[in-house]
Design a protein around this motif. Structure first.
Motif, PDB file in Angstrom:
ATOM      1  N   LEU A  59     -35.083 -25.373 -59.484  1.00 26.12           N
ATOM      2  CA  LEU A  59     -34.684 -24.320 -60.431  1.00 26.12           C
ATOM      3  C   LEU A  59     -34.632 -22.954 -59.746  1.00 26.12           C
ATOM      4  N   ALA A  80     -31.547 -20.359 -59.741  1.00 25.42           N
ATOM      5  CA  ALA A  80     -31.712 -18.969 -60.190  1.00 25.42           C
ATOM      6  C   ALA A  80     -31.283 -17.983 -59.110  1.00 25.42           C
ATOM      7  N   GLN A 115     -35.410 -21.304 -71.644  1.00 32.70           N
ATOM      8  CA  GLN A 115     -36.266 -22.274 -70.944  1.00 32.70           C
ATOM      9  C   GLN A 115     -35.821 -23.701 -71.251  1.00 32.70           C
ATOM     10  N   ALA A 129     -32.920 -24.221 -69.130  1.00 33.55           N
ATOM     11  CA  ALA A 129     -33.311 -24.515 -67.749  1.00 33.55           C
ATOM     12  C   ALA A 129     -33.754 -25.971 -67.611  1.00 33.55           C
ATOM     13  N   PHE A 183     -29.672 -19.238 -69.831  1.00 34.58           N
ATOM     14  CA  PHE A 183     -30.451 -19.126 -68.592  1.00 34.58           C
ATOM     15  C   PHE A 183     -29.949 -17.960 -67.742  1.00 34.58           C
TER      16      PHE A 183
END
Ligand SMILES: [Zn+2]
Length: 311
Positions: free
Chosen positions: A63, A67, A192, A195, A296
């Motif tokens: 993740l 990001a 979240q 994600a 996200f």
């Protein structure tokens, strides 16, 4: 963390190694988090399992990569402490000190720490709090034990990249098998859940590698969702997150991200368990990946990255 139970996601993922998974001992790896299967004895027989803490590390670093690709500097480097001189090769990441090493002299409450923390720490935790996502150990399903094979490895010098004379180590590799683990996300913000869904989609598409030796074609894994349930205490009919369910004061204190999908996402009829309503989206979760995905990136741009002063 929030002292109320508002919403939760529970996902059972079945992990199926496609390549052999290396079992090493006593070696640290330079190609990502270590994924050392651990042996235990259950019902009198030897059994390998993947510790939840290692699986969590793998999901976290995957993740973090997503990001950083969407917005450089949006997540911290969790082990990066200002007091230690750590070389960081990428210029945009040189101020990405770990959220756990940051503070704010005026207010060091857990709500403020959450508000200041980057996306990865809010989800997976830092030195300051546990994070919203947890994952259980992954045990083999009945009748799906992996096989153990022996391999040889040659020691590689970390600096020259050449072999190290006299260093030949034994490796063991797990082949096949099917393991199940439960991922739990408590009091989730919609970004979240977005994600989590991105991670589940990448597991399904075999884009997440586990274990060491990934550079030599090991460690690919397929993750299949076998169960996905959302539960809420407040009555809901559409897919809501913490922002929609929290009070104004909680939104402020925790720095919750305001976001709703373009079209409200209708949930199937719930099953009632006491005060909880449970929505089974095992068959439909993949339909929510795309409508939620902008949450996200929206969070990363709105939050702007780790806050507070690095001590
Ligand atoms: Zn962080």
């Amino acid at each position: 963390m929030l002292r109320r139970f508002l919403c939760q996601a529970d996902v059972v993922v079945e992990f199926e190694p496609i390549d052999p998974i290396l079992v090493k001992s006593g070696y640290s790896t330079i190609d990502g988090p270590d994924m050392v299967p651990v042996v235990t004895y259950r019902s009198g027989s030897k059994e390998y399992y993947f510790p939840g803490s290692s699986l969590k590390g793998v999901l976290r670093s995957h993740l973090e990569r997503i990001a950083r690709t969407l917005r450089p500097g949006s997540v911290c480097i969790p082990y990066y402490d200002r007091r230690r001189q750590l070389p960081v090769p990428v210029a945009e990441e040189r101020n990405s000190y770990g959220c756990g090493y940051r503070s704010r002299s005026s207010d060091d409450s857990s709500a403020q720490s959450y508000a200041d923390s980057c996306a990865a720490c809010r989800l997976f935790g830092s030195l300051k709090f546990g994070g919203r996502l947890s994952i259980s150990d992954a045990y083999p399903l009945p009748g799906h034990q992996p096989k153990l094979e022996r391999r040889n490895g040659v020691g590689i010098d970390r600096f020259t990249g050449g072999t190290v004379r006299g260093v030949l180590f034994d490796l063991q590799a797990l082949v096949g098998g099917r393991f199940a683990a439960t991922i739990r996300l408590v009091n989730f913000e919609l970004w979240q859940l977005a994600a989590l869904n991105l991670l589940l989609a990448d597991l399904r598409d075999e884009l997440v590698g586990i274990g060491s030796g990934r550079s030599r074609g090991m460690g690919r894994v397929r993750g299949t969702v076998s169960r996905y349930a959302l539960s809420y205490v407040p009555p809901v009919a559409t897919l809501d997150g913490l922002y929609q369910l929290a009070s104004d004061q909680e939104r402020q204190a925790y720095g919750l991200h305001e976001w709703s999908p373009q079209q409200p996402i209708q949930l199937p009829p719930p099953q009632k368990y006491g005060v909880r309503s449970l929505f089974d989206i095992s068959q439909t979760w993949a339909d929510y990946v795309n409508p939620l995905a902008p949450a996200f990136e929206g969070f990363l741009n709105w939050h702007g990255g780790p806050k507070g002063t690095a001590s």
